[in-house]
Design a protein around this motif. Structure first.
Motif, PDB file in Angstrom:
ATOM      1  N   TRP A  15      -2.802  -7.687  -2.951  1.00 37.16           N
ATOM      2  CA  TRP A  15      -2.795  -7.159  -1.587  1.00 37.16           C
ATOM      3  C   TRP A  15      -3.715  -5.955  -1.457  1.00 37.16           C
ATOM      4  O   TRP A  15      -4.411  -5.797  -0.453  1.00 37.16           O
ATOM      5  N   CYS A  17      -6.428  -5.442  -3.223  1.00 37.32           N
ATOM      6  CA  CYS A  17      -7.780  -6.019  -3.198  1.00 37.32           C
ATOM      7  C   CYS A  17      -8.074  -6.591  -1.809  1.00 37.32           C
ATOM      8  O   CYS A  17      -9.158  -6.387  -1.253  1.00 37.32           O
ATOM      9  N   ASP A  18      -7.103  -7.297  -1.264  1.00 37.27           N
ATOM     10  CA  ASP A  18      -7.206  -7.876   0.072  1.00 37.27           C
ATOM     11  C   ASP A  18      -7.392  -6.784   1.116  1.00 37.27           C
ATOM     12  O   ASP A  18      -8.304  -6.840   1.952  1.00 37.27           O
ATOM     13  N   THR A  21     -10.801  -5.097   0.951  1.00 38.30           N
ATOM     14  CA  THR A  21     -11.811  -5.991   1.525  1.00 38.30           C
ATOM     15  C   THR A  21     -11.663  -6.065   3.038  1.00 38.30           C
ATOM     16  O   THR A  21     -12.651  -6.003   3.780  1.00 38.30           O
ATOM     17  N   PHE A  22     -10.418  -6.182   3.515  1.00 38.78           N
ATOM     18  CA  PHE A  22     -10.132  -6.233   4.955  1.00 38.78           C
ATOM     19  C   PHE A  22     -10.634  -4.974   5.651  1.00 38.78           C
ATOM     20  O   PHE A  22     -11.278  -5.045   6.694  1.00 38.78           O
ATOM     21  N   ASN A  37      -9.227 -10.832   8.167  1.00 42.59           N
ATOM     22  CA  ASN A  37      -8.062 -11.261   7.384  1.00 42.59           C
ATOM     23  C   ASN A  37      -8.312 -12.604   6.725  1.00 42.59           C
ATOM     24  O   ASN A  37      -7.935 -12.816   5.577  1.00 42.59           O
ATOM     25  N   SER A  40     -10.716 -11.789   3.724  1.00 47.59           N
ATOM     26  CA  SER A  40     -10.171 -10.908   2.682  1.00 47.59           C
ATOM     27  C   SER A  40      -8.964 -11.506   1.976  1.00 47.59           C
ATOM     28  O   SER A  40      -8.715 -11.211   0.803  1.00 47.59           O
ATOM     29  N   SER A  41      -8.237 -12.352   2.654  1.00 47.46           N
ATOM     30  CA  SER A  41      -7.035 -12.947   2.051  1.00 47.46           C
ATOM     31  C   SER A  41      -7.357 -13.771   0.816  1.00 47.46           C
ATOM     32  O   SER A  41      -6.583 -13.792  -0.143  1.00 47.46           O
ATOM     33  N   TYR A  42      -8.498 -14.463   0.809  1.00 51.49           N
ATOM     34  CA  TYR A  42      -8.849 -15.290  -0.347  1.00 51.49           C
ATOM     35  C   TYR A  42      -9.125 -14.461  -1.593  1.00 51.49           C
ATOM     36  O   TYR A  42      -8.928 -14.936  -2.711  1.00 51.49           O
ATOM     37  N   GLY A  44      -7.374 -11.760  -2.402  1.00 49.57           N
ATOM     38  CA  GLY A  44      -6.035 -11.480  -2.923  1.00 49.57           C
ATOM     39  C   GLY A  44      -5.326 -12.695  -3.477  1.00 49.57           C
ATOM     40  O   GLY A  44      -4.745 -12.634  -4.567  1.00 49.57           O
ATOM     41  N   LYS A 113      -1.414  -5.622   9.717  1.00 48.92           N
ATOM     42  CA  LYS A 113      -1.425  -6.300   8.410  1.00 48.92           C
ATOM     43  C   LYS A 113      -0.313  -5.747   7.519  1.00 48.92           C
ATOM     44  O   LYS A 113       0.367  -6.510   6.824  1.00 48.92           O
ATOM     45  N   THR A 117       2.807  -8.165   6.062  1.00 47.73           N
ATOM     46  CA  THR A 117       2.720  -8.455   4.637  1.00 47.73           C
ATOM     47  C   THR A 117       4.041  -8.860   3.968  1.00 47.73           C
ATOM     48  O   THR A 117       4.041  -9.822   3.186  1.00 47.73           O
TER      49      THR A 117
END
Length: 138
Positions: A15, A17-18, A21-22, A37, A40-42, A44, A113, A117
């Motif tokens: 999360w 890392c996500d 990036t997000f 989202n 960036s989700s990929y 995480g 977000k 989560t």
């Protein structure tokens, strides 16, 4: 419960890392929350897959790649759903007085977000638990 806690720890790192990036995509690159989202989700979820598979679910199978595709397909549906929810929530919270100091879309997207989560964490754990039950251990 022990398995969920292990998954939650790896998911927490994923999360971060996500979220990093997000934040870069939404706050600095100006991407809308939905698309930020989605991308960036990929970052995480791929981290969580590889770290949790062996450590949490005790799977050391050669068929990981085939199941990774199933996991990514599920995650695409999940990401689309939660991205839409995140987008709607960020619009909705913009009307609340408590968030008026965070009126820019990037900040509201980050707040949304954070709110979404825990729900996403739980649904991801349930899916990965069900998926790994179908995988050979070795």
């Amino acid at each position: 419960m022990k398995r969920f806690l292990g998954f939650a720890i790896f998911s927490g790192v994923g999360w971060l890392c996500d979220l990093l990036t997000f934040t870069i995509l939404v706050k600095w690159a100006g991407l809308p929350a939905f698309w930020g989202n989605l991308a960036s989700s990929y970052v995480g979820i791929t981290f969580v897959w590889f770290t949790s598979l062996r450590s949490v679910f005790h799977i050391d199978s050669r068929s990981r790649g085939k199941f990774l595709l199933v996991y990514w397909a599920y995650q695409l549906a999940s990401i689309l759903f939660y991205s839409k929810a995140l987008s709607l929530l960020s619009i909705g919270i913009s009307d609340y007085r408590a968030f008026t100091t965070y009126s820019d879309p990037g900040s509201l997207g980050i707040i949304a977000k954070i709110i979404i989560t825990p729900i996403n964490l739980f649904t991801n754990f349930i899916f990965m638990k069900l998926l790994t039950k179908r995988m050979p251990a070795h």
